[in-house]
Design a protein around this motif. Structure first.
Motif, mmCIF file in Angstrom:
data_model
loop_
_atom_site.group_PDB
_atom_site.id
_atom_site.type_symbol
_atom_site.label_atom_id
_atom_site.label_comp_id
_atom_site.label_asym_id
_atom_site.label_seq_id
_atom_site.Cartn_x
_atom_site.Cartn_y
_atom_site.Cartn_z
ATOM 1 N N GLY A 1 13.102 -16.136 -6.139
ATOM 2 C CA GLY A 1 13.411 -14.789 -5.675
ATOM 3 C C GLY A 1 12.867 -14.483 -4.297
ATOM 4 O O GLY A 1 12.745 -13.320 -3.928
ATOM 5 N N GLY B 1 14.188 -10.523 -12.850
ATOM 6 C CA GLY B 1 15.125 -10.901 -11.803
ATOM 7 C C GLY B 1 15.990 -12.085 -12.168
ATOM 8 O O GLY B 1 15.867 -12.684 -13.245
ATOM 9 N N GLN B 2 16.858 -12.419 -11.235
ATOM 10 C CA GLN B 2 17.777 -13.542 -11.408
ATOM 11 C C GLN B 2 18.014 -14.180 -10.049
ATOM 12 O O GLN B 2 18.187 -13.501 -9.040
ATOM 13 C CB GLN B 2 19.109 -13.072 -11.999
ATOM 14 C CG GLN B 2 20.157 -14.180 -12.114
ATOM 15 C CD GLN B 2 21.489 -13.666 -12.654
ATOM 16 O OE1 GLN B 2 21.598 -12.504 -13.028
ATOM 17 N NE2 GLN B 2 22.492 -14.510 -12.687
ATOM 18 N N GLU B 3 17.969 -15.507 -10.030
ATOM 19 C CA GLU B 3 18.299 -16.267 -8.831
ATOM 20 C C GLU B 3 19.272 -17.374 -9.236
ATOM 21 O O GLU B 3 18.890 -18.318 -9.915
ATOM 22 C CB GLU B 3 17.047 -16.872 -8.200
ATOM 23 C CG GLU B 3 17.336 -17.624 -6.908
ATOM 24 C CD GLU B 3 16.070 -18.242 -6.328
ATOM 25 O OE1 GLU B 3 15.800 -19.413 -6.650
ATOM 26 O OE2 GLU B 3 15.385 -17.556 -5.556
ATOM 27 N N ARG C 1 9.918 -14.722 -3.378
ATOM 28 C CA ARG C 1 8.635 -14.013 -3.457
ATOM 29 C C ARG C 1 7.608 -14.735 -4.305
ATOM 30 O O ARG C 1 6.431 -14.740 -3.970
ATOM 31 C CB ARG C 1 8.867 -12.611 -4.022
ATOM 32 C CG ARG C 1 7.588 -11.821 -4.268
ATOM 33 C CD ARG C 1 7.894 -10.416 -4.713
ATOM 34 N NE ARG C 1 6.681 -9.673 -5.056
ATOM 35 C CZ ARG C 1 6.654 -8.412 -5.459
ATOM 36 N NH1 ARG C 1 7.787 -7.742 -5.578
ATOM 37 N NH2 ARG C 1 5.509 -7.820 -5.758
ATOM 38 N N ASP D 1 8.153 -7.511 -13.075
ATOM 39 C CA ASP D 1 9.472 -7.659 -12.444
ATOM 40 C C ASP D 1 10.398 -8.431 -13.373
ATOM 41 O O ASP D 1 9.945 -9.237 -14.206
ATOM 42 C CB ASP D 1 9.322 -8.416 -11.112
ATOM 43 C CG ASP D 1 10.563 -8.327 -10.235
ATOM 44 O OD1 ASP D 1 11.487 -7.569 -10.595
ATOM 45 O OD2 ASP D 1 10.606 -9.013 -9.198
#
Length: 723
Positions: free
Chosen positions: A7, A77-79, A9, A75
């Motif tokens: 991500g 998320g998706q990548e 990060r 968090d």
């Protein structure tokens, strides 16, 4: 994944755990500069849209929890195809590891841990979040003793299609509540049942229910009672056992009404007045249809049957009377025959049914025995090579599941097993075992750092995990700026292990320098040789020629570096070379006939001059025994006359002037000694006059002359004029 920045990060550092549903990695949050745990969904679930949707929704719901005993979710998320959850990183162990190492735990420690778990459930239930997967694996114990419950809301995302696919769900069956095992709706009390099992396991070191398969364990949750904790561990206070007994009631209505009630009971269970309280007794609830009970057989009803159940009192009296009169048994009346007829048919059916069941039982038993597969203990193959692990499993009669999982690992060498399924458990012969084999440390691709500052390269490599001690450098002179990388090993695009590889750089220390020599007054050829030896460049275009009073070919200026300056090797140098006298300058000769101070003795003659080329220049010093002729060359210019001074035996004798205006060559000048007469007129004392005047005349005592300087007496060396 190791080394990947998820991500943009979260920089993945190492793998710290995993289950059938996801893998957990330790990572560095580069934005907030802190350690986090990143749970990455396994690839087999990335195309299950319903699973992904519920997974994300529940994870986001759990993120709303803020409690000291709950692992915070930062968090979601998706990548690309990678779905991940970022959560708080807890430095410590999980409760499952502690139980295996130290169980049974002391009651005080177990109650303290259970109370913190229960406190977390209070907060979750108040936010309408049900955990559904309370088990020791999901309880983290920090180094400071703080209990943290993780995976809130994740269990709800598990669908029926995943139960047989994920080891995490199958492993959780030991902690299922009865309603969970039945697949019915589960509520807050389901979490309390699971917490009761966790407390039971902490205090006894055992699970309440065991079975050969997850289904058999689930059925035991529904139907069987467990061994009470104090039977296994008599040191458990009765008050603490009562907490377990109430939390693990099969009927949810008999459990604690809420997590708050259970928390209060836990917090007071170790008070002195409660330690020896009476054992908790529970009364079965009438409407508990799940309770196992014996049901009466259903009998056929008919008018005759109902009539047969009603035996007149008169018939009873008659039977008794007949028995007393005849001394025999009871007389069978007609009414008795009718009463006996109703049970004959059901008894026949029951007997026939029992015979059939018995036959089926023994037939099935016989077939089962013939098909019974022996059990074997799964060998522990972790830390074995892949080949040895496969050999050990096959020798035990087991099958290695295909494909073998392979992942990078910083802790386990390449080709070694770092995990396996069913380790040390008993399974049927021929069962499949999953192996996880290390690919070694994940390799990185070397970047080209040539032309970059060494500081940038060290910073990049440190981010990849290359220790500064494994970055070596050598320096050499070059035309690059100091600190610029000239070459590197490994080369660009090469694969290398950041944890073990040594990286070497050749770094520029700038140009090699030399000290600029003095070129002025040197001949042009001499200056060229000297510059070449020092590695400096003198191009023909950088040689400037101009008229001067210095001899032709003499260097009269150097640029841009002056004598003594530090100059980089290879630097270009310019020089100015004399091309001869200026056009308006004239070279004139002055002839001098000089005699010794005393005839027959030796005198030392010293001649100096000043002209357009400079002041007080020495022409030379000579020793003479007789009169000799000396020729002194001087340069005169429109604004500069020349003067020649003669000193004999350290005594000033005379000064002669050569003017620019005189078109004729200056006349010879004579300097006689004592006892010598000049040819024409000779003053008795040295006189100062102008060359060409009659104030001084040359001696005629057989003079010897030279154009380049004074002649010596045959033993002294002649030094020529500078011009």
């Amino acid at each position: 994944m190791i080394g990947h920045e998820l991500g943009g990060r979260y920089e993945i550092i190492s793998r710290i755990g995993g289950g059938g549903m996801a893998l957990v990695y330790k990572a560095h949050d580069v934005l907030l500069n802190r350690k986090v745990a990143v749970k990455v969904l396994r690839q087999q679930f990335v195309h299950d849209e319903e699973f992904i949707r519920r997974f994300r929704r529940e994870a986001q719901s759990a993120a709303s929890l803020s409690h000291p005993n709950v692992v915070s979710i930062y968090d979601v998320g998706q990548e690309d195809d990678v779905h991940f959850i970022v959560m708080e990183y807890v430095e410590g162990s999980n409760l499952n590891e502690i139980i295996h190492e130290r169980a049974p735990l002391q009651p005080e420690e177990a109650v303290h841990i259970a109370a913190q778990i229960c406190d977390a459930l209070v907060s979750a239930h108040q936010n309408q979040i049900i955990h559904r997967d309370i088990k020791p694996h999901n309880i983290l114990i920090g180094k400071n003793g703080r209990v943290k419950v993780t995976d809130f809301g994740i269990a709800r995302a598990v669908t029926a299609s995943t139960i047989t696919q994920t080891g995490s769900v199958v492993g959780s069956v030991h902690y299922f509540s009865p309603e969970h095992a039945k697949g019915t709706s589960t509520g807050e009390k389901s979490d309390l049942y699971s917490l009761g099992i966790v407390l039971y396991q902490m205090l006894t070191g055992k699970l309440p229910f065991h079975g050969e398969s997850p289904i058999s364990v689930a059925l035991k949750h529904l139907q069987e009672t467990f061994v009470e904790p104090r039977v296994i561990n008599s040191l458990i206070p009765q008050s603490v056992e009562n907490v377990i007994l109430r939390a693990m009631r099969k009927n949810p209505a008999e459990r604690y009404a809420s997590a708050s009630d259970m928390l209060r009971d836990l917090e007071t269970s170790l008070l002195p007045e409660r330690l020896h309280e009476p054992k908790a007794v529970f009364t079965a609830i009438a409407d508990d249809l799940d309770e196992t009970r014996v049901m009466p057989a259903i009998r056929p009803t008919s008018a005759a049957g109902r009539q047969a159940d009603i035996r007149p009192a008169a018939s009873q009296d008659r039977t008794a009377a007949a028995a007393s009169i005849n001394g025999t048994g009871p007389v069978e009346w007609e009414d008795d025959k009718k009463r006996k007829a109703w049970w004959k048919r059901p008894v026949t059916v029951v007997i026939a049914t029992l015979v059939i069941i018995a036959g089926l039982y023994f037939a099935v038993r016989a077939v089962t025995n013939s098909l019974d597969v022996p059990e074997v203990t799964v060998p522990y193959v972790i830390n074995e090579t892949e080949a040895d692990a496969i050999k050990m499993l096959e020798e035990a009669g087991l099958v290695v599941e295909d494909p073998i999982e392979r992942e990078y690992s910083d802790e386990v060498a390449e080709g070694y097993v770092y995990n396996q399924s069913k380790a040390k458990l008993k399974v049927k012969k021929g069962a499949s075992i999953k192996l996880y084999v290390s690919l070694g440390s994940e390799l990185s691709t070397m970047t080209s750092y040539v032309g970059q500052p060494i500081a940038n390269a060290k910073e990049d490599l440190a981010a990849l995990g290359v220790d500064d001690i494994r970055i070596t450098t050598t320096q050499e002179f070059s035309d690059q700026e100091p600190g610029t990388i000239l070459s590197q090993t490994p080369e660009a695009n090469a694969q290398f292990d950041p944890k073990t590889e040594t990286v070497h750089f050749t770094v520029s220390k700038g140009q090699e320098t030399v000290v600029m020599p003095k070129l002025v007054t040197k001949k042009e050829a001499e200056a060229k040789v000297l510059l070449s030896q020092l590695g400096l460049v003198l191009k023909e275009a950088n040689i400037v020629r101009e008229a001067s009073y210095e001899p032709e070919g003499t260097v009269i200026a150097q640029f841009p570096y002056q004598e003594g300056e530090e100059v980089g090797k290879g630097a270009e140098v310019s020089i100015t070379v004399s091309s001869g006298l200026p056009k308006d300058a004239i070279e004139k000769k002055l002839n001098l006939q000089i005699s010794p101070a005393q005839a027959g003795t030796t005198s030392e003659i010293k001649i100096t001059y000043s002209d357009a080329s400079g002041e007080n220049k020495e022409w030379g010093t000579r020793k003479i025994k007789d009169t000799q002729r000396f020729t002194v060359k001087v340069i005169v210019a429109p604004n500069k006359d020349a003067t020649v001074t003669v000193i004999r035996d350290n005594q000033f004798v005379n000064t002669f002037t050569v003017t620019y205006e005189d078109e004729q060559a200056p006349a010879d000048q004579t300097i006689p000694g004592q006892g010598q007469q000049p040819t024409d007129q000779q003053p008795s004392e040295p006189a100062t006059g102008t060359a060409g005047s009659d104030d001084a005349t040359a001696s005629t005592n057989d003079p010897q002359t030279t154009d380049n300087g004074p002649s010596n007496d045959g033993n002294e060396e002649t030094q020529p004029n500078d011009h």
